[in-house]
Structure formats: structure tokens, C-alpha cells
Design a protein around this motif. Structure first.
Motif, mmCIF file in Angstrom:
data_model
loop_
_atom_site.group_PDB
_atom_site.id
_atom_site.type_symbol
_atom_site.label_atom_id
_atom_site.label_comp_id
_atom_site.label_asym_id
_atom_site.label_seq_id
_atom_site.Cartn_x
_atom_site.Cartn_y
_atom_site.Cartn_z
ATOM 1 N N TYR A 76 12.007 22.985 -13.032
ATOM 2 C CA TYR A 76 12.329 24.415 -13.028
ATOM 3 C C TYR A 76 11.046 25.251 -12.912
ATOM 4 N N LYS A 77 10.038 24.887 -13.670
ATOM 5 C CA LYS A 77 8.788 25.655 -13.629
ATOM 6 C C LYS A 77 8.116 25.541 -12.264
ATOM 7 N N ARG A 78 8.179 24.362 -11.691
ATOM 8 C CA ARG A 78 7.630 24.216 -10.343
ATOM 9 C C ARG A 78 8.380 25.127 -9.371
ATOM 10 N N SER A 79 9.696 25.194 -9.533
ATOM 11 C CA SER A 79 10.492 26.043 -8.637
ATOM 12 C C SER A 79 10.133 27.507 -8.809
ATOM 13 N N VAL A 80 9.884 27.920 -10.055
ATOM 14 C CA VAL A 80 9.471 29.309 -10.278
ATOM 15 C C VAL A 80 8.192 29.586 -9.490
ATOM 16 N N VAL A 81 7.253 28.657 -9.577
ATOM 17 C CA VAL A 81 5.996 28.838 -8.842
ATOM 18 C C VAL A 81 6.264 28.962 -7.348
ATOM 19 N N HIS A 82 7.107 28.049 -6.830
ATOM 20 C CA HIS A 82 7.355 28.050 -5.381
ATOM 21 C C HIS A 82 8.068 29.316 -4.926
#
Ligand code: ZN
Length: 325
Positions: free
Chosen positions: A303-309
Motif C-alpha cells: 500500500y505504501k509503495r502504491s501511495v508513492v507511485h
């Protein structure tokens, strides 16, 4: 977990994480015990074997084996779907195929998309049998070397001798017969700019690549969520018996499609709401996960990676600068 996500990471490792092509090795364990993949084949349909990877991120322990690969015995040989994260994996896969289906040649290898865990085993197969849509070939040609370099940094020695090899066969037909078996080919996208879905028309097994994840949070570094949702609908209406997702166990009910769609819908809506509320990226990372997603493997970090992306792109889309061009 949330505030400690990047603790212990060097600046370079954080930049790798932000680049989005892989998970951050420094957040995982740092010692590789052995460099043997110990692949196992599970027969999921008649003459159809899945080689399940773990549902983790890339780590020094798993050597990048986080992916589902498959092989199918057809009358005159074997068809392979995806080739794993390294040359070493490809070699182990070939040995497993020979042990499971002795004496039969591999006639066709499909790559479902250009993410590194799905194609970096290509180099152990004859170049003239490795196939994908032209866009996947182009993506591998332009990004494959960078992915391979990043995998070296993330999983180390497992990658020794691995080179990025693009398919040489550009698929464009809706079906092809391989070794006496007919396969239907569906040219979709959304997880990346080109996602190939393959159906074995004899068994009804659909190989969805990473358009479907099952009980594992989806990865989104190259995602177009709206198009991905359309592709999930296209898969949902296919005549089929079973889906082998790119990550997670096989699915005979279609639940993987619903789960992936539900998660992406929530993710997309949450990011739009967060942007609209003016939340910072760090604040968006702290939003609570709905209960129904908390059991998905690696969901907190994914989820956090997706926020970054997604966040910067969404900010640009939803709050365009008012400066004259
Ligand atoms: Zn992928």
C-alpha cells in the motif's frame, strides 16, 4: 511498521524503493543461506503445473522467487508461461519440467508482462520460441536491463549470470496452436502497458499474469487503474475453469478477480480523496486499511509503495497548476 518502513535504509535503497521496480531489500533480511530455488510443480489441471513462488517481496532469502510460473504438457511438447526472476531460476525450471514431463521439448514460452520476476529466466530457453505482444517486447528492451540491475542489488548472488533477454516472437493473433494444443491470447493492459492473458482452450485454465493477485496485495508501479479494471472485467467473462494469478494460489471461483478489483477501486478512491483533502503523501500512507484487506500478504508495504507511485501523479491530475503555459 508504518513509521519504520524506511528505517535502516540507505539513501540509495530509498531511491530504489521510490523508483518502484522492486521492494526494498534493506527492509527484509540480509543473509542468503543457499542459492537453490527448490522449485516444486503442483498439478492444477490435467497436464498443467503451477510453480508457486512466495507471496513476499524480493528478498535475499527468496532470490526473487515471488512469482507463479506454469508449464503445460501438450501432445508434442511443453508450453511455459513466464520464466521467473533469474537465469538460475530458469535453469531450475527447466530441470523441473524435464523431471515432470521427461523427454518433451519446450515449444513455446510466453511472457505475460515485463516485470523482472516474470521474464528474467528467458535466457535459458531457445530465443526463437519466446513470445509476447510487441509492446511487452518493447518494454523489456527499454526497461529490462534496469530491472536486472535492480534485482542484482536486491537479491544479490542469485542473479549471477542473468541477462535481460527480450522475446523474439511478436504475438498478434487471437489464438495459436502449439504442439497440437490451441491457446487463446488476450491482449490486455492496466497492470502494465501490455499484459498478455493466455487461455488453454483444452483445460480452460486462464493464466492471468499480474492482472490478478490472490490473497496478496497488488503491485502498481506501472498501473493504469481504470484500464486494469476493464481488463479484469474482460477476464471475468471468459469461458474458463480456473485462473492462475501472477501471485497467490490458483482460483476456481473468480474471487481473485473480485479481490483485485475491490482493492484497486479502494486504492484509487482513497488516493483521490486524500489528494482532495490536501493530505501529504506521508499522511496518505497512514490511512487505515479496510478490514477486508488486512489479511492480504504484504499489504502494508505494498500500500505504501502504491501511495508513492500514485500520489504525485494524482496531485498533478487533480490539482493542476494555475500558471500559464
Ligand atoms: Zn507484475
Amino acid at each position: 511498521m508504518t513509521s519504520s518502513l524506511l528505517e535502516g535504509c540507505s539513501r540509495r535503497q530509498v531511491l530504489q524503493l521510490l523508483a518502484g521496480s522492486a521492494a526494498c531489500a534493506c527492509c527484509g533480511s540480509v543473509h542468503a543461506n543457499k542459492l537453490a530455488y527448490d522449485l516444486a510443480a503442483t498439478e492444477i489441471a490435467s497436464g498443467t503445473w503451477a510453480v508457486h513462488g512466495s507471496t513476499e517481496h524480493f528478498t535475499l532469502e527468496n532470490g526473487g522467487n515471488i512469482v507463479n510460473v506454469a508449464f503445460i504438457e501438450v501432445p508434442d511438447g511443453v508450453v511455459v508461461v513466464d520464466t521467473g526472476p533469474s537465469r538460475r531460476y530458469g535453469e531450475a525450471l527447466l530441470q523441473l519440467i524435464e523431471k515432470t514431463v521427461p523427454g518433451k521439448p519446450v515449444l513455446r514460452v510466453y511472457n505475460t508482462h515485463h516485470h523482472p520476476d516474470h521474464f528474467l529466466g528467458n535466457q535459458v530457453f531457445k530465443e526463437n520460441i519466446v513470445a509476447a505482444p510487441q509492446q511487452i517486447i518493447d518494454n523489456i528492451l527499454s526497461e529490462g536491463d534496469g530491472f536486472a540491475d535492480n534485482m542484482y542489488r536486491l537479491v544479490g548472488d542469485w542473479m549471477r549470470g542473468t541477462a535481460s533477454i527480450a522475446p523474439t516472437v511478436a504475438l498478434q493473433d487471437s489464438t495459436e496452436e502449439v504442439g497440437g494444443r490451441k491457446f487463446s491470447l488476450f491482449y490486455l493492459s492496466g497492470h502494465t502497458s501490455s499484459d498478455l492473458v493466455i487461455r488453454d482452450d483444452e483445460t480452460g485454465v486462464v493464466f492471468s499474469g499480474d492482472l490478478a493477485f490472490y490473497n496478496r496485495a497488488p503491485t502498481t508501479p506501472h498501473a493504469d487503474i481504470n484500464i486494469w479494471q476493464e481488463s479484469l472485467q474482460s477476464i471475468a467473462v471468459l469461458d474458463r475453469e480456473l485462473i492462475l494469478p501472477g501471485h497467490g494460489l490458483q482460483d476456481n471461483t473468480g474471487e481473485s478477480l473480485e479481490q483485485t478489483s475491490d482493492y484497486l477501486n479502494w486504492l484509487h478512491t482513497s488516493m483521490q480523496d486524500a489528494t482532495g483533502l490536501g493530505l501529504t503523501m506521508n499522511e496518505a500512507m497512514e490511512l487505515p486499511l479496510p478490514a477486508r484487506f488486512r489479511s492480504l500478504d504484504v499489504v502494508e508495504t505494498e500500500y505504501k509503495r502504491s501511495v508513492v507511485h500514485m500520489y504525485l501523479a494524482l496531485e498533478d491530475e487533480l490539482m493542476p497548476l494555475l500558471e500559464p503555459k
